[in-house]
Motif scaffolding. Structure first.
Motif, PDB file in Angstrom:
ATOM      1  N   LEU A   9     -12.054 -44.902  -0.845  1.00 22.50           N
ATOM      2  CA  LEU A   9     -13.018 -45.499   0.074  1.00 22.50           C
ATOM      3  C   LEU A   9     -13.936 -46.514  -0.586  1.00 22.50           C
ATOM      4  O   LEU A   9     -14.385 -46.319  -1.714  1.00 22.50           O
ATOM      5  CB  LEU A   9     -13.907 -44.393   0.680  1.00 22.50           C
ATOM      6  CG  LEU A   9     -13.575 -44.020   2.129  1.00 22.50           C
ATOM      7  CD1 LEU A   9     -12.177 -43.462   2.198  1.00 22.50           C
ATOM      8  CD2 LEU A   9     -14.574 -43.026   2.655  1.00 22.50           C
ATOM      9  N   GLU A  10     -14.212 -47.572   0.155  1.00 24.11           N
ATOM     10  CA  GLU A  10     -15.277 -48.500  -0.216  1.00 24.11           C
ATOM     11  C   GLU A  10     -16.321 -48.395   0.894  1.00 24.11           C
ATOM     12  O   GLU A  10     -15.989 -48.584   2.066  1.00 24.11           O
ATOM     13  CB  GLU A  10     -14.735 -49.923  -0.290  1.00 24.11           C
ATOM     14  CG  GLU A  10     -13.660 -50.091  -1.361  1.00 24.11           C
ATOM     15  CD  GLU A  10     -12.821 -51.346  -1.153  1.00 24.11           C
ATOM     16  OE1 GLU A  10     -13.208 -52.390  -1.694  1.00 24.11           O
ATOM     17  OE2 GLU A  10     -11.813 -51.275  -0.447  1.00 24.11           O
ATOM     18  N   VAL A  11     -17.556 -48.064   0.542  1.00 18.18           N
ATOM     19  CA  VAL A  11     -18.612 -47.918   1.540  1.00 18.18           C
ATOM     20  C   VAL A  11     -19.753 -48.866   1.207  1.00 18.18           C
ATOM     21  O   VAL A  11     -20.205 -48.924   0.064  1.00 18.18           O
ATOM     22  CB  VAL A  11     -19.138 -46.462   1.593  1.00 18.18           C
ATOM     23  CG1 VAL A  11     -20.207 -46.321   2.666  1.00 18.18           C
ATOM     24  CG2 VAL A  11     -18.003 -45.478   1.836  1.00 18.18           C
ATOM     25  N   PRO A 215     -11.735 -47.551   4.480  1.00 14.12           N
ATOM     26  CA  PRO A 215     -10.764 -46.707   3.792  1.00 14.12           C
ATOM     27  C   PRO A 215      -9.504 -47.484   3.407  1.00 14.12           C
ATOM     28  O   PRO A 215      -9.050 -48.341   4.164  1.00 14.12           O
ATOM     29  CB  PRO A 215     -10.441 -45.627   4.836  1.00 14.12           C
ATOM     30  CG  PRO A 215     -10.708 -46.275   6.151  1.00 14.12           C
ATOM     31  CD  PRO A 215     -11.747 -47.349   5.940  1.00 14.12           C
ATOM     32  N   ASN A 216      -8.986 -47.205   2.209  1.00 12.66           N
ATOM     33  CA  ASN A 216      -7.712 -47.756   1.740  1.00 12.66           C
ATOM     34  C   ASN A 216      -6.697 -46.624   1.799  1.00 12.66           C
ATOM     35  O   ASN A 216      -6.908 -45.573   1.191  1.00 12.66           O
ATOM     36  CB  ASN A 216      -7.827 -48.243   0.290  1.00 12.66           C
ATOM     37  CG  ASN A 216      -8.758 -49.429   0.164  1.00 12.66           C
ATOM     38  OD1 ASN A 216      -8.317 -50.564   0.152  1.00 12.66           O
ATOM     39  ND2 ASN A 216     -10.059 -49.171   0.085  1.00 12.66           N
ATOM     40  N   ILE A 217      -5.619 -46.841   2.541  1.00 18.52           N
ATOM     41  CA  ILE A 217      -4.700 -45.747   2.828  1.00 18.52           C
ATOM     42  C   ILE A 217      -3.291 -46.076   2.369  1.00 18.52           C
ATOM     43  O   ILE A 217      -2.781 -47.166   2.639  1.00 18.52           O
ATOM     44  CB  ILE A 217      -4.663 -45.473   4.351  1.00 18.52           C
ATOM     45  CG1 ILE A 217      -6.074 -45.179   4.853  1.00 18.52           C
ATOM     46  CG2 ILE A 217      -3.728 -44.321   4.687  1.00 18.52           C
ATOM     47  CD1 ILE A 217      -6.433 -45.951   6.082  1.00 18.52           C
ATOM     48  N   VAL A 231      -3.060 -50.024   2.776  1.00 17.73           N
ATOM     49  CA  VAL A 231      -3.607 -50.839   3.851  1.00 17.73           C
ATOM     50  C   VAL A 231      -5.093 -50.517   3.934  1.00 17.73           C
ATOM     51  O   VAL A 231      -5.491 -49.365   3.798  1.00 17.73           O
ATOM     52  CB  VAL A 231      -2.903 -50.505   5.189  1.00 17.73           C
ATOM     53  CG1 VAL A 231      -3.695 -51.015   6.373  1.00 17.73           C
ATOM     54  CG2 VAL A 231      -1.505 -51.081   5.188  1.00 17.73           C
ATOM     55  N   GLU A 232      -5.935 -51.539   4.096  1.00 15.18           N
ATOM     56  CA  GLU A 232      -7.378 -51.305   4.161  1.00 15.18           C
ATOM     57  C   GLU A 232      -7.867 -51.506   5.590  1.00 15.18           C
ATOM     58  O   GLU A 232      -7.582 -52.537   6.202  1.00 15.18           O
ATOM     59  CB  GLU A 232      -8.091 -52.291   3.219  1.00 15.18           C
ATOM     60  CG  GLU A 232      -9.606 -52.200   3.270  1.00 15.18           C
ATOM     61  CD  GLU A 232     -10.298 -53.035   2.194  1.00 15.18           C
ATOM     62  OE1 GLU A 232      -9.599 -53.608   1.334  1.00 15.18           O
ATOM     63  OE2 GLU A 232     -11.532 -53.132   2.238  1.00 15.18           O
ATOM     64  N   ILE A 233      -8.590 -50.525   6.118  1.00 13.82           N
ATOM     65  CA  ILE A 233      -9.212 -50.697   7.446  1.00 13.82           C
ATOM     66  C   ILE A 233     -10.630 -51.201   7.225  1.00 13.82           C
ATOM     67  O   ILE A 233     -11.417 -50.604   6.493  1.00 13.82           O
ATOM     68  CB  ILE A 233      -9.253 -49.388   8.266  1.00 13.82           C
ATOM     69  CG1 ILE A 233      -7.884 -48.694   8.298  1.00 13.82           C
ATOM     70  CG2 ILE A 233      -9.727 -49.683   9.698  1.00 13.82           C
ATOM     71  CD1 ILE A 233      -7.884 -47.387   9.093  1.00 13.82           C
ATOM     72  N   SER A 282      -3.290 -60.825   5.548  1.00 14.86           N
ATOM     73  CA  SER A 282      -2.641 -60.244   4.385  1.00 14.86           C
ATOM     74  C   SER A 282      -3.673 -60.201   3.269  1.00 14.86           C
ATOM     75  O   SER A 282      -4.604 -61.003   3.238  1.00 14.86           O
ATOM     76  CB  SER A 282      -1.426 -61.064   3.980  1.00 14.86           C
ATOM     77  OG  SER A 282      -1.854 -62.353   3.616  1.00 14.86           O
ATOM     78  N   LYS A 283      -3.481 -59.270   2.378  1.00 14.31           N
ATOM     79  CA  LYS A 283      -4.511 -58.940   1.396  1.00 14.31           C
ATOM     80  C   LYS A 283      -4.786 -60.085   0.416  1.00 14.31           C
ATOM     81  O   LYS A 283      -3.875 -60.653  -0.179  1.00 14.31           O
ATOM     82  CB  LYS A 283      -4.042 -57.697   0.642  1.00 14.31           C
ATOM     83  CG  LYS A 283      -4.991 -57.183  -0.401  1.00 14.31           C
ATOM     84  CD  LYS A 283      -6.283 -56.675   0.189  1.00 14.31           C
ATOM     85  CE  LYS A 283      -7.304 -56.448  -0.907  1.00 14.31           C
ATOM     86  NZ  LYS A 283      -8.654 -56.385  -0.366  1.00 14.31           N
ATOM     87  N   GLU A 284      -6.088 -60.400   0.261  1.00 11.34           N
ATOM     88  CA  GLU A 284      -6.453 -61.385  -0.756  1.00 11.34           C
ATOM     89  C   GLU A 284      -6.585 -60.672  -2.105  1.00 11.34           C
ATOM     90  O   GLU A 284      -6.856 -59.481  -2.156  1.00 11.34           O
ATOM     91  CB  GLU A 284      -7.771 -62.086  -0.399  1.00 11.34           C
ATOM     92  CG  GLU A 284      -9.028 -61.227  -0.512  1.00 11.34           C
ATOM     93  CD  GLU A 284      -9.176 -60.245   0.654  1.00 11.34           C
ATOM     94  OE1 GLU A 284      -9.918 -59.267   0.484  1.00 11.34           O
ATOM     95  OE2 GLU A 284      -8.545 -60.432   1.711  1.00 11.34           O
TER      96      GLU A 284
HETATM   97 MG    MG Z   1     -11.081 -53.741  -1.069  1.00  8.66          MG
END
Ligand code: MG
Ligand code: ADP
Ligand code: ZN
Length: 497
Positions: A9-11, A215-217, A231-233, A282-284
């Motif tokens: 998680l990133e919060v 969250p990164n799942i 995948v990051e939400i 798409s992810k940077e």
């Molecule tokens: Mg991130």
């Protein structure tokens, strides 16, 4: 093939100081304050201005970092994270990249499966961005300046920019990918919210966006060490959306992988109406931001003395409080955590138990059941209730002493809640004192049986549930005030005659 989820998680949590991270603008409520009223050349990103670090924001961040048992770096570096977006007029965000404020912490969670330790990778300081409101053309809203909306003139959608939030101090807390279920993720987020509230650095008003969760799942076959593609939400601001979004992604990954497909690394959003995620971009990679040290700010130095001072001033944390409740009041882990995470509720509960010889279990049941129910219906906060803890204690004592029964106590509590009057007064005025007098109750029972010969006959013919109906009738005759134990005993006795 059985899979297991892997989640990190990133919060982002606003440090709700009086002024912003790098300027003297006030931190205002992002919902109620008129747009662009807390803005200056620094946070509006005008060229030629200079940022100055807010010491209080660093101190707030230290509180959180130390409560999470992080190691504080004596020197940390601010960096520029470069990207273009209309809510960040400078063209970059001041953040910390290579040397964050703090690292290597941990938090202990209480889940339905027992205790779980989550490692904190890092906690770093940065500035919040402004807020964009996208307006659809057909809405034709009047924007806050009172002018006719652009969309009604042009027939095209447009966006509003509010820079009140730009430059508000943010602490980003990143965990290791230690979560293995959506439940653990929710429990962590709830614990973190309780923690920052207890530390006095954040209101916990998630619906106002003061705490946002990403969250990164990924999933992997059980037994495999390497992580799968994640995948990051983005930007979830409710526990429900968080738990559902994570559960949704886990399921989606399982379906894709077990049918031979591959997960694309990307950033997704959560659509609450559809209860589904949708692809954003798409992810940077980090190099896309071309991070470099912020030339306008010196390295941030945090002395050992400062760290010690902040550490010494930390209040009792929710986790310690929950442990104490378990130990001192014999509450279960879940009950203790529930009380400890709502500090006002926990304190109230403690005051009730201190006010008289009241069983902790009974105090817990009344505070978290009946009283919290009344608070929730009233839409007010727990802090503003009119019933003092010692007054609730007095009410519970009347039950313990047999002066009133449970049902009466509930009615009295509702009345206390509405009027602020004391229990004894309400009981006296309403003539609510419990009737335990055996002779009087015997008389009421006899009358009831005489009035209901049919029911009595069917009871005696073996239909024992009829006793409940008759019990209700006796209680009604007694205006709800009769001692229920005595009524049951007398009723039983007369029925079997
Ligand atoms: Mg991130
Ligand atoms: P990014 O640079 O994409 O933000 P990071 O490596 O900084 O990725 O990690 C961000 C968060 O994602 C951390 O909480 C980390 O634990 C988590 N994470 C990293 N890789 C994975 C993965 N494969 N599956 C699940 N979570 C992951
Ligand atoms: Zn400013």
């Amino acid at each position: 093939m059985p899979y297991e989820p892997v989640i990190g998680l990133e919060v982002h949590i606003e440090m709700q100081t009086q002024s912003k991270m790098f300027c003297a603008c006030p931190v205002v409520d992002s919902v109620s304050a008129p747009p662009n009223t807390a803005v200056c050349p620094v946070c509006a990103g005008h060229p030629g201005t200079l940022p100055v670090v807010n010491e209080k924001a660093v101190e707030y961040a230290l509180r959180v970092a130390l409560a999470l048992e992080c190691t504080v770096n004596p020197v940390s570096i601010f960096a520029r994270k470069n990207y273009f977006y209309p809510d960040i007029p400078k063209g970059y965000q001041i953040s910390q990249y290579e040397q964050p404020l703090a690292e290597y912490g941990r938090i202990c969670l209480q889940t339905s499966q027992g205790e779980k330790i989550i490692r904190i990778r890092r906690a770093h300081l940065e500035e919040d961005t402004g807020k964009l409101t996208h307006v659809e053309a057909e809405v034709g809203a009047i924007h806050s300046a009172g002018k006719e909306a652009l969309s009604t003139q042009t027939g095209r959608p447009y966006s509003l920019v509010d820079l009140n939030r730009a430059g508000v101090p943010l602490l980003e807390i990143v965990t290791e990918a230690d979560f293995r279920s959506a439940e653990e993720v929710r429990v962590y987020a709830m614990a973190l919210r309780a923690l920052v509230r207890a530390l006095g650095v954040n209101s916990g008003d998630m619906e106002k966006g003061v705490m946002r969760i990403e969250p990164n799942i990924s999933i992997r076959p059980i037994g495999q060490e390497a992580f799968g593609t994640k995948v990051e939400i983005k930007n979830l601001n409710s526990f429900r959306a968080l738990e559902r979004g994570v559960a949704y992604e886990i399921k989606r990954h399982e379906q894709v992988l077990s049918s031979g497909g591959a997960i694309a690394q990307e950033t997704v959003g959560w659509d609450d109406a559809a209860q589904a995620t949708y692809s954003q971009r798409s992810k940077e990679d980090a190099h896309d931001y071309r991070y470099f040290p912020e030339p306008d700010l010196p390295p941030l130095r945090v002395s050992a003395e400062w760290v010690e001072r902040v550490k010494a001033d930390l209040p009792e944390l929710p986790i310690a409080r929950a442990k104490r409740y378990q130990r001192d009041f014999s509450l279960s882990a879940a009950e203790a955590t529930f009380l400890a995470e709502e500090a006002a509720l926990g304190e109230y509960f403690e005051r009730v138990t201190e006010a008289g010889p009241i069983a902790a279990r009974s105090a817990f049941a009344w505070v978290t059941g009946e009283l919290l129910g009344l608070v929730n219906i009233s839409n007010g906060g727990f802090e503003s209730i009119k019933i003092l803890p010692q007054d609730l204690a007095a009410l519970l004592m009347m039950v313990t002493e047999g002066k009133i029964n449970q049902a009466t106590a509930k009615t009295v509590l509702a009345e206390m809640f509405a009027s602020g009057r004391k229990a004894a007064e309400i009981v006296e005025a309403g003539g609510l004192v419990q009737v335990s007098d055996g002779d009087l109750i015997a008389q009421l029972v006899a009358e009831t049986l005489a009035e209901n010969p049919g029911e009595v006959a069917s009871y005696r013919a073996g239909k024992l549930t009829v006793a409940n109906f008759l019990f209700g009738q006796v209680m009604r005759k007694a205006g709800g005030k009769a001692n229920p134990q005595v009524v049951r005993a007398v009723l039983e006795k007369q029925l079997v005659l």
